[in-house]
Design a protein around this motif. Sequence first.
Motif, short mmCIF file in Angstrom:
data_model
loop_
_atom_site.label_atom_id
_atom_site.label_comp_id
_atom_site.label_asym_id
_atom_site.label_seq_id
_atom_site.Cartn_x
_atom_site.Cartn_y
_atom_site.Cartn_z
N LEU A 67 -2.46 -5.47 -6.75
CA LEU A 67 -2.27 -5.47 -8.20
C LEU A 67 -3.51 -4.97 -8.93
O LEU A 67 -3.42 -4.28 -9.95
N VAL A 68 -4.70 -5.32 -8.43
CA VAL A 68 -5.94 -4.81 -9.03
C VAL A 68 -5.99 -3.29 -8.88
O VAL A 68 -6.30 -2.56 -9.84
N VAL A 69 -5.68 -2.80 -7.69
CA VAL A 69 -5.69 -1.34 -7.45
C VAL A 69 -4.70 -0.66 -8.38
O VAL A 69 -4.98 0.41 -8.95
N GLN A 70 -3.52 -1.27 -8.56
CA GLN A 70 -2.52 -0.66 -9.43
C GLN A 70 -3.01 -0.56 -10.87
O GLN A 70 -2.74 0.42 -11.57
N ASP A 120 -3.10 2.73 -13.07
CA ASP A 120 -2.47 2.84 -14.39
C ASP A 120 -3.45 3.39 -15.42
O ASP A 120 -3.07 4.10 -16.35
N ALA A 121 -4.73 3.01 -15.27
CA ALA A 121 -5.77 3.49 -16.19
C ALA A 121 -6.26 4.89 -15.83
O ALA A 121 -7.11 5.45 -16.53
N ASN A 122 -5.73 5.45 -14.74
CA ASN A 122 -6.14 6.77 -14.25
C ASN A 122 -7.63 6.81 -13.93
O ASN A 122 -8.32 7.80 -14.20
N TYR A 129 0.83 -1.20 0.00
CA TYR A 129 0.00 0.00 0.00
C TYR A 129 0.87 1.25 0.00
O TYR A 129 0.58 2.21 -0.71
N GLN A 130 1.93 1.24 0.79
CA GLN A 130 2.84 2.38 0.80
C GLN A 130 3.48 2.58 -0.57
O GLN A 130 3.62 3.71 -1.04
N ILE A 131 3.84 1.48 -1.20
CA ILE A 131 4.42 1.58 -2.55
C ILE A 131 3.38 2.14 -3.52
O ILE A 131 3.69 2.97 -4.38
N LEU A 132 2.13 1.69 -3.42
CA LEU A 132 1.06 2.17 -4.29
C LEU A 132 0.88 3.68 -4.17
O LEU A 132 0.65 4.38 -5.17
N VAL A 133 0.98 4.19 -2.96
CA VAL A 133 0.76 5.61 -2.72
C VAL A 133 1.94 6.44 -3.22
O VAL A 133 1.76 7.49 -3.85
N SER A 134 3.15 5.97 -2.95
CA SER A 134 4.32 6.81 -3.21
C SER A 134 5.04 6.48 -4.52
O SER A 134 5.51 7.37 -5.21
N HIS A 135 5.15 5.19 -4.86
CA HIS A 135 5.88 4.77 -6.05
C HIS A 135 5.14 3.63 -6.74
O HIS A 135 5.61 2.49 -6.78
N PRO A 136 3.96 3.89 -7.31
CA PRO A 136 3.16 2.79 -7.88
C PRO A 136 3.85 2.02 -8.99
O PRO A 136 3.56 0.85 -9.21
N HIS A 137 4.80 2.65 -9.68
CA HIS A 137 5.50 1.95 -10.76
C HIS A 137 6.42 0.85 -10.24
O HIS A 137 6.87 0.00 -11.01
N LEU A 138 6.70 0.86 -8.93
CA LEU A 138 7.56 -0.16 -8.34
C LEU A 138 6.78 -1.37 -7.82
O LEU A 138 7.38 -2.33 -7.35
N VAL A 139 5.45 -1.32 -7.90
CA VAL A 139 4.64 -2.41 -7.37
C VAL A 139 4.97 -3.76 -8.02
O VAL A 139 5.13 -4.76 -7.31
N PRO A 140 5.08 -3.87 -9.35
CA PRO A 140 5.39 -5.18 -9.94
C PRO A 140 6.68 -5.78 -9.41
O PRO A 140 6.75 -6.98 -9.12
N ALA A 141 7.72 -4.95 -9.26
CA ALA A 141 8.99 -5.47 -8.73
C ALA A 141 8.84 -5.91 -7.28
O ALA A 141 9.37 -6.94 -6.87
N ALA A 142 8.09 -5.12 -6.49
CA ALA A 142 7.87 -5.50 -5.09
C ALA A 142 7.09 -6.80 -4.99
O ALA A 142 7.38 -7.66 -4.16
N TRP A 149 -9.32 -11.31 -12.70
CA TRP A 149 -8.93 -12.47 -13.52
C TRP A 149 -7.49 -12.31 -14.01
O TRP A 149 -6.69 -13.25 -13.96
N ASP A 150 -7.14 -11.11 -14.49
CA ASP A 150 -5.80 -10.87 -15.02
C ASP A 150 -4.73 -11.09 -13.96
O ASP A 150 -3.73 -11.78 -14.21
N VAL A 151 -4.92 -10.49 -12.78
CA VAL A 151 -3.86 -10.58 -11.77
C VAL A 151 -3.81 -11.97 -11.15
O VAL A 151 -2.73 -12.44 -10.75
N GLU A 152 -4.94 -12.64 -11.05
CA GLU A 152 -4.93 -14.02 -10.54
C GLU A 152 -4.10 -14.91 -11.46
O GLU A 152 -3.29 -15.72 -10.98
N SER A 153 -4.26 -14.75 -12.76
CA SER A 153 -3.50 -15.54 -13.73
C SER A 153 -2.01 -15.19 -13.65
O SER A 153 -1.15 -16.07 -13.71
#
Length: 410
Positions: free
Chosen positions: A166-169, A173-175, A100-113, A395-399
Amino acid sequence: METVAAFRSSSFSSLSYNWVARSGPTRPNLVRFGSKSLLADACIQQRSSYNRIQLGNRKVGIVNRKCTAIRASLRPSDSGSSSAPIAPLKLESPIGQFLYQILVSHPHLVPAAVEQQLEQLQTDRDAETEKEEPSASGTELVLYRRIAELKANERKKALEEILYALVVQKFMDANVPLIPTITPSASPKNSGRVDTWPSQEEKLEGLHSSEAYEMIQNHLALILGNRLSDSSSVAQISKLRVGQVYAASVMYGYFLRRIDQRFQLEKTVKILPQGNEYEDANIQQVIERSDEALRFAQPHPEVSSGGSFGGIKPSRLRTYVMSFDGETLQRYATIRSKEAISIIEKHTEALFGRPEIVITPQGTVDSSKDETIKISFGGLSRLVLEAVTFGSFLWDVESYVDSRYHFVAN
């Protein structure tokens, strides 16, 4: 009709057990958004492995740093903790709070985290698998198994919150901001309406294929009827019913994305079945059965439009669905993981709250304490569009997660 029957029996069977409120031998009713968490009694402790998080590796092209540096960059002052929440559901596990902290401050780093956390979860699970049960019996064996159970529940909780993050991200991403917790507006201009959010219809439409969006429009037509084009009118509607419509639409979006992926693949390689041997009346039954939960919901009379399905239009994707045999349709209509089911329950409950449900001796729901909300039909349409998109993203993130940390049952 074999296809329709299969869809009817399985569309929401994976979720209904956790939703129903039971009172003795009464028949299950779709009367609540969530259930007590399986982890309510589990003592989830923050382990040191959860704090040793590195966000960088060569694969994602991020500089490899020590976790202490990363944590320093996520001070409360930087995390936007004073601003409005980015999602209605509060993440509770150490991994969830970190993401959640990553989502708020650096959302582009979520996949790596997430990659790092899934690797750690896999390591922990492998270590548990390799352990041998103690040869001793009695208290020691019971304690060993209890500890193993708590650790498994802890991993399940973390996995759920990884999926949710991941769903929130994907919405970020879609704004498209997620609708916050449903509460009446305090502004006199809105007269107590709950829908103070913007429409976002164009952005949400762009997240689906043209064929899938046709089915989404049909889904909206089933819910709103002749009010579909009347976005400004306001109705007083049961909050419980709106929540059930939302949850049913999430499940519909999950099913729709699953079907559409196969449809788009077959269309690309030009192996789609030719022709249509089914009448449109039969095709319409697929969408009607996919909204089986809406039958339980019994929405406000203004929403149902007298049961008229005149707004339903033929769709190539719906025709494609009707070409499935019963077994295939049953498989596609089932939510695959318990984690996804739990996310739907918890997100809907976070959005609408936990209603006070009373079951009468006759087994029906006592609606005397049912809270009502004022919402425009445009706001209701926005809720449904978000819900369908949420299900598609789920569905996307579960896969995606299952390809790195296998948890979906075959």
